[in-house]
Design a protein around this motif. Structure first.
Motif, short mmCIF file in Angstrom:
data_model
loop_
_atom_site.label_atom_id
_atom_site.label_comp_id
_atom_site.label_asym_id
_atom_site.label_seq_id
_atom_site.Cartn_x
_atom_site.Cartn_y
_atom_site.Cartn_z
N ASP A 386 0.60 -1.23 0.01
CA ASP A 386 -0.05 -0.07 0.01
C ASP A 386 0.82 1.23 -0.04
O ASP A 386 0.47 2.25 0.72
N ASP A 387 2.05 1.24 -0.80
CA ASP A 387 2.99 2.58 -0.76
C ASP A 387 2.42 3.36 -2.11
O ASP A 387 3.14 4.44 -2.16
N GLY A 388 1.40 2.87 -3.00
CA GLY A 388 1.00 3.57 -4.10
C GLY A 388 1.80 3.35 -5.18
O GLY A 388 1.78 3.83 -6.33
N VAL A 503 -8.35 8.13 -11.40
CA VAL A 503 -6.86 8.66 -11.27
C VAL A 503 -6.85 9.15 -9.62
O VAL A 503 -7.67 10.11 -9.38
N VAL A 504 -6.08 8.63 -9.11
CA VAL A 504 -5.77 8.70 -7.51
C VAL A 504 -4.39 9.47 -7.38
O VAL A 504 -3.45 9.27 -7.62
N GLU A 505 -4.38 10.85 -6.37
CA GLU A 505 -3.18 11.46 -6.22
C GLU A 505 -3.11 11.70 -4.93
O GLU A 505 -4.20 12.39 -4.07
N ALA A 506 -2.00 11.16 -4.17
CA ALA A 506 -1.82 11.27 -2.94
C ALA A 506 -0.28 11.22 -2.70
O ALA A 506 0.32 10.21 -3.19
N GLU A 507 0.23 11.89 -1.64
CA GLU A 507 1.81 11.69 -1.26
C GLU A 507 2.52 12.09 -2.60
O GLU A 507 3.38 11.66 -2.99
N ASN A 508 2.10 13.17 -3.25
CA ASN A 508 2.97 13.32 -4.45
C ASN A 508 3.15 12.25 -5.54
O ASN A 508 3.96 12.13 -6.19
N PHE A 531 -6.40 0.98 -4.06
CA PHE A 531 -5.24 1.93 -4.32
C PHE A 531 -4.52 2.09 -2.82
O PHE A 531 -5.20 2.13 -1.88
N GLY A 532 -3.15 1.76 -2.74
CA GLY A 532 -2.41 2.05 -1.64
C GLY A 532 -2.05 3.43 -1.52
O GLY A 532 -1.65 4.22 -2.49
N LEU A 533 -2.17 4.14 -0.26
CA LEU A 533 -2.06 5.75 -0.32
C LEU A 533 -0.72 5.85 0.58
O LEU A 533 -0.54 7.06 0.87
N GLY A 534 0.24 5.18 0.95
CA GLY A 534 1.06 5.11 1.79
C GLY A 534 0.71 5.99 3.22
O GLY A 534 0.05 5.37 3.89
#
Length: 576
Positions: A386-388, A503-508, A531-534
Motif C-alpha cells: 500500500d505504498d502507491g 486517477v488517484v493523487e496522494a503523497e505526490n 489503491f495504496g496511499l502510503g
C-alpha cells in the motif's frame, strides 16, 4: 503509416528502453521502500473451498486440452457487499460415475471468513471442458451476469437478482453455431453506448484439442511431442459481439475488423485505453504467435496494431508463448502499461507505455529477466504494501497437471508463486521467498483473481489449481499504510462502469486504474479498485467515466470503501 522494418524497430526499442531508465519521475518519491514483507497463508480449506478442479488425461499419452483451462472469478453475485468466488472446472477423457461429474463451483461469502458452495442452488451446475470466465452487467439491472467459456460452446448466465442464474445463451444470441476452443473473455463497451459488448478469444482449432498421438511404443514413458508447442496447428480468430440494448447480441467480428488479424493461438484479452483517447482498446496474449492489439477507431471498428505498437514480440523480435495479461500504470506517468506471462524458459514481458499507443519492452531493465521457471499463467498488479506503487504477482504451473498423462514430476518442483516488489517505479525485485508459506507451495496453477475478499482493505488472492483444491491467500501480516477502495456505478455509462478510469493523487504520487472485465489468465478480478496511499490520510480522485463525463473529488478520506455514482459523487462510504 507504413510498418517499420525489423532493424529499425529493434533500434527504436533499445533507444526507448534506455530513455526509460534515464527519464525523471516527478510524481514518484525517490526514497526506497521500507523492509516490509507480507505473509500470505493459504486458508482455502478452512474457508470451505473443498472441490478440486479435475483434469483427467489419457493413461499413457498427452493431449493438448489437458494443459489449459482453470479460470476463476471474484464478484458479488448477491449484492451483499462481499465478494463471492466462482471456480471454472474441467473434464477428462473418461466417463465419470453418476453424481461425481466435475462441475463449476460458486462459493457464497458467509461474511465470517468462510464460504458455502451454492452451485446447485444458484443453477450453475454444468459439465464440460471449462476454460475461462468474466462478469459484467449486460442489461444494466444492477446484478452482475456471468459468462463462461468452454472447449465447445460457451454459456451465458443472467443473474436473476435472487441468488439464482438462468442460462440465456440461446436467447441472447450467444449460442455458437459451431464448436470452438474458446479461452478468455471480457465485457467491453467498445462503442460507448452504455451497453456492454463481449469479446471472446480462441486458442487453436477445435479439432486439435482432443487429438491423441497414435499408439507408439517409443513414446511410452516419454514426453509427448505436443509438449513442445502448438506450432503448425491451425490458428483461430477472436469474436466480438455487440450488445443490441434489448438483451441480445449480434456477432460483429467481421464488421468490426476483428477477423482481419492473422489467425493466432489466443488466450487472454486485456482491455484498456492504451492511447488515452477515451475509448477502450483490446490486447490479446497469444501463445507462440504474435500477440494482438486492437486499437479502437471510434466508429465501431478496430485496427490491429500489435507490431507497430511494440507489443506483438519481445525486444528481440521473437514471438512468445503468451498466456495471461494485466495492465496498470505502474510508474505513475498517467499511461497504462502491460505485463504478459509466457511459457517456461521465457521471461514475462513488461511493456512500458511511451504514449499514443506505443510501447517499449523494458523487461530486462525492470528486473524481470530472471523469471524463467515453469509456465507463467495468471498475473495481476497489486499493491501489497500500500505504498502507491503497484507490485506484480504471477502464478505458474507445469504444462501438464499432476495425474494427467505422463504425470510429469517437474510439476512438483517448478510451479511456485512469484511476487515482484515495485522498488521505485523503475525496477522490480523478487520477494517471493519472504512473502509467507503460500509462496513456497508447489501447485499446478492457472487462473488468478485478486480482490478484497474479507473486506479488510487488503488484497487477497484466489488461484485455480489443476487436479487440486483452489488456493485462497490471505495476508496475515498486513502493512500499516493507508488504502482506498473505490466502487463505481454508471448511469449514462454501463451500470458496472467497466472501462471507466480512476486517477488517484496522494503523497505526490499519481495512480491510474480502470474498471476491467476479464484479464489475468482467463479470469475476473474484483471490479472495485484498490489503491495504496502510503502515509496519506486522504486523496484526490478524478474519475473519467467511459460515457465521457469527468468528476473530481477532493480530500476523500483514506481507509474506507467509497461508492461513487456517475453524476452524484460519493453516495456511500464505509470503514472496514
Amino acid at each position: 503509416m507504413a510498418l517499420m522494418n525489423r532493424r529499425r524497430w529493434l533500434q527504436n526499442a533499445a533507444t526507448a528502453a534506455l530513455g526509460y531508465l534515464l527519464r525523471p519521475y516527478p510524481l514518484l518519491a525517490s526514497a526506497p521502500k521500507t523492509e516490509y514483507f507480507p505473509r500470505y497463508v493459504d486458508v482455502a480449506k478452512d474457508a470451505g473451498l473443498l472441490a478440486k478442479t479435475v483434469i483427467v488425461g489419457h493413461e499413457n499419452k498427452d493431449f493438448l486440452l489437458s494443459t489449459t483451462g482453470g479460470g476463476i472469478a471474484l464478484f458479488d453475485y448477491d449484492n451483499d457487499g462481499w465478494l463471492d468466488i466462482f471456480v471454472v472446472n474441467g473434464w477428462g477423457v473418461k466417463d465419470f460415475p453418476k453424481g461425481q461429474e466435475p462441475t463449476n463451483h460458486l462459493y457464497k461469502n458467509n461474511r465470517n471468513g468462510t464460504f458455502t458452495d451454492v452451485t446447485e442452488k444458484a443453477g450453475l451446475i454444468r459439465h464440460g471442458w471449462g476454460q475461462g470466465v468474466c462478469v459484467g452487467d449486460y442489461d444494466n439491472d444492477g446484478n452482475l451476469d456471468l459468462f463462461v467459456t468452454y472447449y465447445g460452446k460457451n454459456v451465458f448466465y443472467h443473474n436473476n437478482g435472487n441468488g439464482t442464474f438462468t442460462d440465456v445463451t440461446r436467447e441472447a444470441g450467444l449460442l455458437q453455431p459451431e464448436e470452438h476452443w474458446n479461452t478468455g473473455a471480457a465485457f467491453v463497451d467498445y462503442n460507448r453506448d452504455g451497453h456492454l459488448d463481449l469479446f471472446v478469444s480462441n486458442y487453436v482449432a477445435y479439432e486439435h484439442g482432443l487429438t491423441l498421438y497414435e499408439s507408439n511404443p517409443a513414446l511410452v514413458g516419454q514426453q509427448s511431442p505436443i509438449l513442445y508447442g502448438v506450432a503448425g496447428l491451425k490458428g483461430t480468430s477472436n469474436f466480438l459481439y455487440r450488445n443490441n440494448g434489448n438483451g441480445t447480441f449480434t456477432d460483429v467480428t467481421k464488421a468490426a475488423g476483428i477477423d482481419k488479424a492473422t489467425p493466432t493461438y489466443g488466450f487472454t484479452p486485456c482491455v484498456g485505453d492504451y492511447d488515452n483517447d477515451g475509448w477502450p482498446d483490446i490486447y490479446v496474449a497469444d501463445d507462440s504467435t504474435p500477440s494482438l492489439l486492437f486499437m479502437n477507431n471510434h466508429d465501431g471498428t478496430f485496427r490491429e496494431s500489435g507490431v507497430l505498437a511494440g507489443v506483438a514480440y519481445d525486444a528481440n523480435g521473437h514471438a512468445q508463448g503468451g498466456m495471461g495479461a494485466d495492465s496498470v500504470d505502474y510508474d505513475g506517468d498517467g499511461l497504462l502499461d502491460l505485463v504478459k506471462t509466457n511459457f517456461s524458459d521465457e521471461i514475462p514481458s513488461l511493456f512500458h507505455n511511451e504514449g499514443k499507443g506505443f510501447f517499449s519492452d523494458v523487461t530486462i531493465p525492470a528486473g524481470l529477466g530472471g523469471e524463467t521457471s515453469s509456465v507463467k499463467w495468471g498475473t495481476a498488479f497489486i499493491d501489497v504494501d500500500d505504498d502507491g506503487r503497484p507490485d506484480l504477482v504471477i502464478v505458474s504451473g507445469f504444462i501438464y497437471p499432476p495425474g494427467s498423462g505422463q504425470q510429469h514430476q517437474l510439476a512438483k518442483t517448478e510451479s511456485k508463486l512469484i511476487l515482484l516488489r515495485n522498488l521505485d517505479g523503475n525496477r522490480f525485485a523478487n520477494i517471493s521467498a519472504r512473502s509467507g508459506p503460500a509462496f513456497s507451495d508447489a501447485r499446478c496453477s492457472r487462473g488468478l483473481a485478486c480482490g478484497d475478499i474479507f473486506n479488510t482493505g487488503r488484497i487477497d488472492l484466489v488461484i485455480n489449481n489443476l487436479n487440486d483444491y483452489p488456493s485462497l491467500l490471505r495476508n496475515q501480516s498486513p502493512p500499516s499504510s493507508s488504502w482506498l477502495l473505490v466502487k463505481l456505478i454508471g448511469t449514462k455509462t454501463n451500470r458496472a462502469a467497466i472501462g471507466s478510469r480512476v486517477v488517484v493523487e496522494a503523497e505526490n504520487r499519481r495512480q491510474v486504474q480502470e474498471v476491467r472485465s476479464g484479464g489475468s489468465f482467463c479470469s475476473q478480478n474484483d471490479l472495485r479498485l484498490h489503491f495504496g496511499l502510503g502515509a496519506a490520510k486522504d486523496a484526490r480522485l478524478r474519475i473519467r467515466w467511459l460515457g465521457g463525463a469527468e468528476e473530481t473529488l477532493e480530500h476523500v478520506p483514506a481507509n474506507r470503501l467509497v461508492v461513487i455514482q456517475e453524476g452524484k459523487g460519493i453516495i456511500t462510504q464505509e470503514s472496514f
